[in-house]
Design an enzyme around this catalytic site. Structure first.
Site: not given
Length: 394
Positions: A69-70, A180, A200, A202, A238, A326
């Site tokens: 996501g970042t 989120q 993201s 996860h 890759t 974070c």
């Protein structure tokens, strides 16, 4: 251990792991080569692209796989800043964004790029009038806006359709950090015509280290990472076939549950909060009650500090947090809580608990009882003169 930190990350679903395993063993081939095994890996990636696209109502060729996501967010923002240019451009964001948005925006500001940080109400919802005023100051469409779909600390869902419409009305490009939100609530890029959207895996039971950037068809775009020209020249490097396949499987499963109207996660969260309010005095649920992610509970406790509660809860086998992962280890109140008008004491007394589809009602009730015991113990210790007594005004 009862895991209640799903806003930080989620465990893999068993079917996601099963889908990934073949691509970690015999399916190890580089998907950009031309032989049979490589072609199979390429097909697996394209199937995953279709699954992720379907989750947000996009076309497969609008999905660019990234390392998370970042990276997705930085790619979009740095391209938009470059596209608009600092002499004529203006960046608009909110005061409660994730650091993956705020940090790039701060670097833009450091080199002279005008930046507006839009405030929120005490319920954590975006001030649309302030957003409209900021968009008016971006003359001739010379700017862009980045507003999160849902907040990572409080779970408050933002008025994203209205925010996007305001930006588009004034000719501004629009990015949303939907990390989120995707997989937890319906997200449809056809109903809300954002230009760029970050995802993201996860956050909804996919693997870490893989994400996606949605780039609306027809939008100008240049990559952040240049090299071998993978992802049709939009993100070199890759591809991580196993992670992307897991991402696709998690997206497929999330869509199935959303389409079915499954409300089990919300039921867990609501039962947990009801038990807290019933058994703990001086307990307050934070955030807009009508606009929250179904699994997020942000709670404050009078005469307690979250740091102490986290230690006690960890000892009792409950994993949760005091805010964004974070920010863990930082002693100051988070920027999200300050933007909502929390006093320092209230901010330091707040916990974030995140439920997922792998939790059970028995776990929710056990966790609520553990929180009650932890609060009572900490208040006794602090009330006896051992340690500070923290009082806040809601």
């Amino acid at each position: 251990m009862i895991y209640l930190d799903a806003n930080a990350t989620t465990p893999l679903l068993p079917e996601v792991l099963d889908a990934m395993l073949p691509w970690l063993t015999e399916g190890f081939h580089n998907p950009n080569a031309s032989y049979r095994g490589a072609k199979a890996a390429r097909q697996a990636i394209e199937t995953a692209r279709e699954q992720v696209a379907a989750l947000i109502g996009a076309q497969p060729d609008e999905i660019v796989f990234t390392g998370g996501g970042t990276e997705s967010t930085n790619t979009a923002l740095k391209w938009l800043a470059r596209l608009v240019g600092r002499k004529a451009g203006r960046a608009i964001t909110s005061a409660i964004e994730h650091s993956a948005v705020l940090k790039p925006c701060e670097t833009f500001e450091e080199v002279g790029y005008p930046l507006d940080r839009i405030g929120v109400s005490h319920f954590g919802r975006l001030d649309l009038d302030a957003l409209r005023a900021a968009c008016l100051s971006a003359k001739d469409g010379g700017g862009f806006a980045s507003i999160m779909w849902a907040n990572n600390e409080t779970g408050v869902i933002q008025p994203i359709a209205e925010a996007c419409a305001i930006a588009k009305e004034h000719g501004l490009a629009f990015h949303t950090d939907a990390i989120q939100a995707v997989g937890k609530i319906p997200v449809d890029v056809r109903a809300v015509p954002v230009d760029f959207l970050s995802i993201s895996a996860h956050k909804f039971h996919g693997p870490k280290g893989v994400g996606a950037l949605y780039v609306r068809s027809g939008c100008r775009f240049e990559p952040l990472l240049r090299g071998g020209g993978q992802e049709k020249g939009r993100r070199s490097g890759t591809e991580n076939t196993a992670a992307i396949v897991g991402f696709g499987k998690a997206a497929e499963r999330a869509k199935q549950l959303l389409d079915s109207g499954d409300g089990s996660v919300r039921a867990l969260r609501d039962a947990f909060e009801a038990k807290l309010l019933e058994t703990i005095t001086g307990c307050e649920i934070n955030g807009d009650p009508g606009h929250r992610l179904p699994g997020t509970s942000h709670v404050s406790f009078e005469r307690c500090e979250a740091a102490g509660l986290l230690i006690l809860l960890d000892d009792m086998g409950i994993a949760c947090s005091a805010g964004s992962a974070c920010m863990t280890g930082k002693q100051q109140p988070s920027h999200v809580q300050k933007a909502m008008g929390f006093s320092d004491a209230k901010a330091k007394s707040s916990l974030r608990l995140g439920f997922s589809r792998l939790n059970t009602m028995a776990e929710a009730m056990q966790a609520a009882e553990a929180v009650r015991k932890a609060v009572e113990k900490l208040r006794r210790v602090q009330g006896s003169g051992v340690g500070p007594v923290t009082v806040y005004t809601p």
